[in-house]
Write an enzyme that holds these catalytic residues in place. Sequence first.
Site, PDB file in Angstrom:
ATOM      1  N   ARG A  75       0.844  -1.205   0.000  1.00 56.01           N
ATOM      2  CA  ARG A  75       0.000   0.000   0.000  1.00 56.01           C
ATOM      3  C   ARG A  75       0.877   1.252   0.000  1.00 56.01           C
ATOM      4  NH1 ARG A  75      -4.090  -0.003   4.753  1.00 56.01           N
ATOM      5  NH2 ARG A  75      -5.103  -1.636   3.542  1.00 56.01           N
ATOM      6  N   ARG A 144      -2.101   6.732   9.177  1.00 55.46           N
ATOM      7  CA  ARG A 144      -2.171   6.226   7.788  1.00 55.46           C
ATOM      8  C   ARG A 144      -2.301   7.381   6.792  1.00 55.46           C
ATOM      9  NH1 ARG A 144      -4.179   0.947   7.931  1.00 55.46           N
ATOM     10  NH2 ARG A 144      -3.367  -0.136   9.761  1.00 55.46           N
ATOM     11  N   LYS A 211      -3.932   1.346  14.548  1.00 61.05           N
ATOM     12  CA  LYS A 211      -3.939   2.270  13.413  1.00 61.05           C
ATOM     13  C   LYS A 211      -4.570   3.608  13.788  1.00 61.05           C
ATOM     14  CE  LYS A 211      -6.476  -0.521  10.865  1.00 61.05           C
ATOM     15  NZ  LYS A 211      -7.445  -1.156   9.957  1.00 61.05           N
ATOM     16  N   LYS A 213      -6.210   7.335  11.872  1.00 57.59           N
ATOM     17  CA  LYS A 213      -6.618   7.871  10.570  1.00 57.59           C
ATOM     18  C   LYS A 213      -7.078   9.328  10.664  1.00 57.59           C
ATOM     19  CE  LYS A 213      -7.815   3.384   8.726  1.00 57.59           C
ATOM     20  NZ  LYS A 213      -8.855   2.509   8.145  1.00 57.59           N
ATOM     21  N   CYS A 433     -15.269  -3.196  -0.797  1.00 61.21           N
ATOM     22  CA  CYS A 433     -13.895  -3.442  -0.350  1.00 61.21           C
ATOM     23  C   CYS A 433     -13.295  -4.582  -1.172  1.00 61.21           C
ATOM     24  CB  CYS A 433     -13.883  -3.800   1.131  1.00 61.21           C
ATOM     25  SG  CYS A 433     -14.472  -5.475   1.437  1.00 61.21           S
ATOM     26  N   CYS A 439      -7.979 -10.785   0.725  1.00 58.47           N
ATOM     27  CA  CYS A 439      -8.123 -10.360   2.115  1.00 58.47           C
ATOM     28  C   CYS A 439      -8.341 -11.555   3.043  1.00 58.47           C
ATOM     29  CB  CYS A 439      -9.278  -9.375   2.267  1.00 58.47           C
ATOM     30  SG  CYS A 439      -9.424  -8.851   3.977  1.00 58.47           S
ATOM     31  N   CYS A 478     -16.584  -8.415   5.339  1.00 53.41           N
ATOM     32  CA  CYS A 478     -16.561  -8.693   6.782  1.00 53.41           C
ATOM     33  C   CYS A 478     -16.915  -7.417   7.520  1.00 53.41           C
ATOM     34  CB  CYS A 478     -15.190  -9.246   7.201  1.00 53.41           C
ATOM     35  SG  CYS A 478     -13.988  -7.982   7.633  1.00 53.41           S
ATOM     36  N   CYS A 482     -14.132  -1.661   5.711  1.00 55.53           N
ATOM     37  CA  CYS A 482     -13.194  -0.986   4.805  1.00 55.53           C
ATOM     38  C   CYS A 482     -13.856  -0.154   3.707  1.00 55.53           C
ATOM     39  CB  CYS A 482     -12.239  -1.998   4.197  1.00 55.53           C
ATOM     40  SG  CYS A 482     -11.242  -2.843   5.447  1.00 55.53           S
TER      41      CYS A 482
HETATM   42 FE1  SRM Z   1      -9.263  -1.828   5.862  1.00 62.39          FE
HETATM   43  C1  SRM Z   1      -7.926  -4.416   7.519  1.00 62.39           C
HETATM   44  C2  SRM Z   1      -8.340  -3.206   2.962  1.00 62.39           C
HETATM   45  C3  SRM Z   1      -9.989   1.067   4.338  1.00 62.39           C
HETATM   46  C4  SRM Z   1     -11.088  -0.839   8.604  1.00 62.39           C
HETATM   47  N1  SRM Z   1      -8.243  -3.503   5.360  1.00 62.39           N
HETATM   48  C5  SRM Z   1      -7.739  -4.445   6.212  1.00 62.39           C
HETATM   49  C6  SRM Z   1      -6.883  -5.481   5.483  1.00 62.39           C
HETATM   50  C7  SRM Z   1      -5.456  -5.053   5.614  1.00 62.39           C
HETATM   51  C8  SRM Z   1      -7.105  -6.954   5.944  1.00 62.39           C
HETATM   52  C9  SRM Z   1      -6.258  -7.553   7.012  1.00 62.39           C
HETATM   53  O1  SRM Z   1      -6.220  -7.028   8.146  1.00 62.39           O
HETATM   54  O2  SRM Z   1      -5.686  -8.604   6.746  1.00 62.39           O
HETATM   55  C10 SRM Z   1      -7.472  -5.325   4.078  1.00 62.39           C
HETATM   56  C11 SRM Z   1      -6.528  -5.663   2.938  1.00 62.39           C
HETATM   57  C12 SRM Z   1      -7.288  -6.381   1.851  1.00 62.39           C
HETATM   58  C13 SRM Z   1      -6.553  -6.529   0.602  1.00 62.39           C
HETATM   59  O3  SRM Z   1      -6.387  -7.697   0.157  1.00 62.39           O
HETATM   60  O4  SRM Z   1      -6.183  -5.546  -0.020  1.00 62.39           O
HETATM   61  C14 SRM Z   1      -8.027  -3.921   4.127  1.00 62.39           C
HETATM   62  N2  SRM Z   1      -9.071  -1.168   4.036  1.00 62.39           N
HETATM   63  C15 SRM Z   1      -8.746  -1.908   2.951  1.00 62.39           C
HETATM   64  C16 SRM Z   1      -8.929  -1.122   1.662  1.00 62.39           C
HETATM   65  C17 SRM Z   1      -7.920  -1.479   0.585  1.00 62.39           C
HETATM   66  C18 SRM Z   1     -10.360  -1.336   1.163  1.00 62.39           C
HETATM   67  C19 SRM Z   1     -10.651  -0.914  -0.261  1.00 62.39           C
HETATM   68  O5  SRM Z   1     -11.214  -1.743  -0.952  1.00 62.39           O
HETATM   69  O6  SRM Z   1     -10.335   0.221  -0.640  1.00 62.39           O
HETATM   70  C20 SRM Z   1      -8.821   0.300   2.226  1.00 62.39           C
HETATM   71  C21 SRM Z   1      -7.402   0.796   2.271  1.00 62.39           C
HETATM   72  C22 SRM Z   1      -7.304   2.146   2.876  1.00 62.39           C
HETATM   73  C23 SRM Z   1      -5.967   2.796   2.791  1.00 62.39           C
HETATM   74  O7  SRM Z   1      -5.581   3.173   1.690  1.00 62.39           O
HETATM   75  O8  SRM Z   1      -5.319   2.981   3.836  1.00 62.39           O
HETATM   76  C24 SRM Z   1      -9.325   0.091   3.646  1.00 62.39           C
HETATM   77  N3  SRM Z   1     -10.265  -0.155   6.417  1.00 62.39           N
HETATM   78  C25 SRM Z   1     -10.548   0.894   5.595  1.00 62.39           C
HETATM   79  C26 SRM Z   1     -11.534   1.733   6.187  1.00 62.39           C
HETATM   80  C27 SRM Z   1     -12.175   2.954   5.551  1.00 62.39           C
HETATM   81  C28 SRM Z   1     -11.495   4.221   5.923  1.00 62.39           C
HETATM   82  O9  SRM Z   1     -10.465   4.221   6.608  1.00 62.39           O
HETATM   83  O10 SRM Z   1     -12.011   5.263   5.535  1.00 62.39           O
HETATM   84  C29 SRM Z   1     -11.856   1.171   7.409  1.00 62.39           C
HETATM   85  C30 SRM Z   1     -12.939   1.681   8.399  1.00 62.39           C
HETATM   86  C31 SRM Z   1     -12.501   2.853   9.178  1.00 62.39           C
HETATM   87  C32 SRM Z   1     -11.722   2.436  10.387  1.00 62.39           C
HETATM   88  O11 SRM Z   1     -10.516   2.307  10.307  1.00 62.39           O
HETATM   89  O12 SRM Z   1     -12.347   2.211  11.428  1.00 62.39           O
HETATM   90  C33 SRM Z   1     -11.050  -0.013   7.545  1.00 62.39           C
HETATM   91  N4  SRM Z   1      -9.421  -2.505   7.788  1.00 62.39           N
HETATM   92  C34 SRM Z   1     -10.269  -2.001   8.746  1.00 62.39           C
HETATM   93  C35 SRM Z   1     -10.194  -2.829   9.922  1.00 62.39           C
HETATM   94  C36 SRM Z   1     -10.985  -2.618  11.232  1.00 62.39           C
HETATM   95  C37 SRM Z   1     -10.297  -1.663  12.129  1.00 62.39           C
HETATM   96  C38 SRM Z   1     -10.925  -1.597  13.493  1.00 62.39           C
HETATM   97  O13 SRM Z   1     -10.716  -0.578  14.172  1.00 62.39           O
HETATM   98  O14 SRM Z   1     -11.581  -2.537  13.907  1.00 62.39           O
HETATM   99  C39 SRM Z   1      -9.280  -3.861   9.627  1.00 62.39           C
HETATM  100  C40 SRM Z   1      -8.844  -5.015  10.544  1.00 62.39           C
HETATM  101  C41 SRM Z   1      -7.850  -4.589  11.581  1.00 62.39           C
HETATM  102  O15 SRM Z   1      -7.330  -3.474  11.595  1.00 62.39           O
HETATM  103  O16 SRM Z   1      -7.593  -5.422  12.447  1.00 62.39           O
HETATM  104  C42 SRM Z   1      -8.835  -3.635   8.289  1.00 62.39           C
HETATM  105 FE1  SF4 Z   2     -11.114  -7.434   4.096  1.00 56.47          FE
HETATM  106 FE2  SF4 Z   2     -13.132  -7.032   5.747  1.00 56.47          FE
HETATM  107 FE3  SF4 Z   2     -11.682  -4.963   4.928  1.00 56.47          FE
HETATM  108 FE4  SF4 Z   2     -13.290  -6.156   3.245  1.00 56.47          FE
HETATM  109  S1  SF4 Z   2     -13.927  -5.098   5.107  1.00 56.47           S
HETATM  110  S2  SF4 Z   2     -11.121  -5.598   2.832  1.00 56.47           S
HETATM  111  S3  SF4 Z   2     -13.214  -8.269   3.869  1.00 56.47           S
HETATM  112  S4  SF4 Z   2     -10.943  -6.598   6.180  1.00 56.47           S
END
Ligand code: SRM
Ligand code: SF4
Length: 568
Positions: A75, A144, A211, A213, A433, A439, A478, A482
Amino acid sequence: MSVPTNHSEVEHVKIASRYLRGTLADSLRNRLTGALNPDDTHLIKFHGSYQQTDRDLDGERKRQKLEPLYSFMMRVRVPGGVCSAQQWARMSELSDRYGNGTLKLTTRQAFQLHGVLKRNLPATVQGFDEVLLDSIAGCGDVNRNVMCNTNPHESPLHEQIVGIAQEISRHLTPRTTAYREIWIDGGGDLQETTEAVDDEPIYGKVYLPRKFKIALSLPPHNDTDIYANDIGLIAIEQDGKLLGFNVAVGGGLGMTFGMPETYPRLADLIGFAAVDDVVDVCEKIVTIQRDWGNRENRKFSRLKYTLDRVGLPAFVAELHQRLGYALGEAKPFRFTSSTDAFGWAPGLNGRSNLTLFVEGGRVLDRPGYGLKSALAEIATFHSGDFRLTGNQNLIIGNIEAAHQARVQEILEKHGAGPKAEQLTALRRDALACVALNTCSQAFAEAERYLPTLLDKLDTVIRAHGLAEDSILIRMTGCPNGCARPYLGEIGLVGRSPGRYNLYLGASHHGDRMNKLYREMLDEDGILRELTPLIAAYATGREPGESFGDFVVRTGLVKATVAGLDFHA
Ligand code: SRM
Ligand code: SF4
């Protein structure tokens, strides 16, 4: 220094890592496996990468007693979403050379490559570095990518605000030299990492508990969903001059099924910061979270839980104390949109901007549709920039007047011309997502499936004359959130293969979350539930009423007013 024994495993890995070095150099040299040493799988996140497997192949490889097909997601942060044509070209090229041939534009305006093999990681990072991009802090327990809305055509203020987003990003980027040492100078063949002499003045040796943000936006646009961030900054202008930012804290969307003590939460407004103070305000909030955040259980480590544990007044008092002054009173503002405006728009200085729809943020070529090739060709002469939006779309920004016809021609030649207007607004504004196949967290499909579901929903939407009415639909595989599904007027969150929970009733501008409406629906179930609701909305809505407001007004779901009542 050691960390208390009750702290989570990741805390122990961080402290032992000597500012994020760990045994990464050793992991990279080991050619016997495509994977890293277990502790390094945590550390590499801080370097912007996740170790993944191809989940489509996991079962078969296991049957054949083979190691899973390990590869890495990388990323690259793009603060404020703005990159140069040269940087775009490089990302596109690296995705072909080392990735799976696609470029993912994320919901936070960053780039992702998927499918990079361990042996190609150093060359890929070096490829970023040559065009002044990097992947440090793409993931990990640090700040981030800093988001910022990207409407270059609207006013010169946007440029100023993007500049502030970039400044916040620079200020909060980890200072460790481990990244350069391992990936660039060491080139993947580093024999020994140096004893850490780094200093992390903001983060310290164990970085943040989780993390972090930050997003900025300039009303009336909330296309960065600022309330979903640990810090949301709302630009306040007066007579065309930027006065400063309203500050909101404590947003975050992740939750875990079956654990109602985890919940999505929107940020609370706590005051106003002048332009010159805003970087320091962010730093101080980060340090409170560094010191007060939960380091025992990562499920409760985000700032939102810190806030609900200590209470907003205590948090704000601490912030004022660390700042040495009190924030001003939040100033009035109004959001009226959270979506992208597609197509050509006039810009500043005679230039123009073109916003392109990118389904699921996935830039690729497929038969009859060559978006990736078209953009690579445009990048060879385009003197403006490329702007990633928080809605996974792309703006070709600041196009010279002399280049406009050529840009249009190239897009059409590759079958990738602006066709957003032929799509329903439902599809144009949808988010999904990544989910499967990369993922590790996904219970169900999202990016690969949503277009199919939309084909069916589009029929219903068109039948009711709603093709031009924006309804925010967001799908994730899930509950981590995201694609910000809890801010979808229609949110679909994967429970198991082919089954989704349906959430309804978020506002159209990102300031009210939705509520659970039905559980474990398959495709027929989703269509069965949504079809009559769409029909009722078409006939029963009030002038200008959004779908989310309609389902709340008509009593289908209760409005969610705070994170703690999301599950109520
Ligand atoms: Fe996310 C984890 C993809 C935006 C909340 N996110 C992941 C992981 C790294 C999975 C993992 O932990 O193994 C995913 C990678 C999948 C892959 O194969 O690429 C993933 N998140 C993404 C992206 C690529 C989704 C997309 O389709 O665009 C976004 C990348 C953002 C970036 O450029 O930095 C992405 N993730 C978000 C957002 C939206 C936002 O930030 O506006 C959220 C919700 C906001 C937040 O953070 O609360 C988000 N991602 C999570 C979470 C839950 C965090 C939590 O507090 O519970 C995880 C899991 C974790 O952190 O344990 C996670
Ligand atoms: Fe993976 Fe869940 Fe984030 Fe979708 S919402 S990219 S399934 S961690």
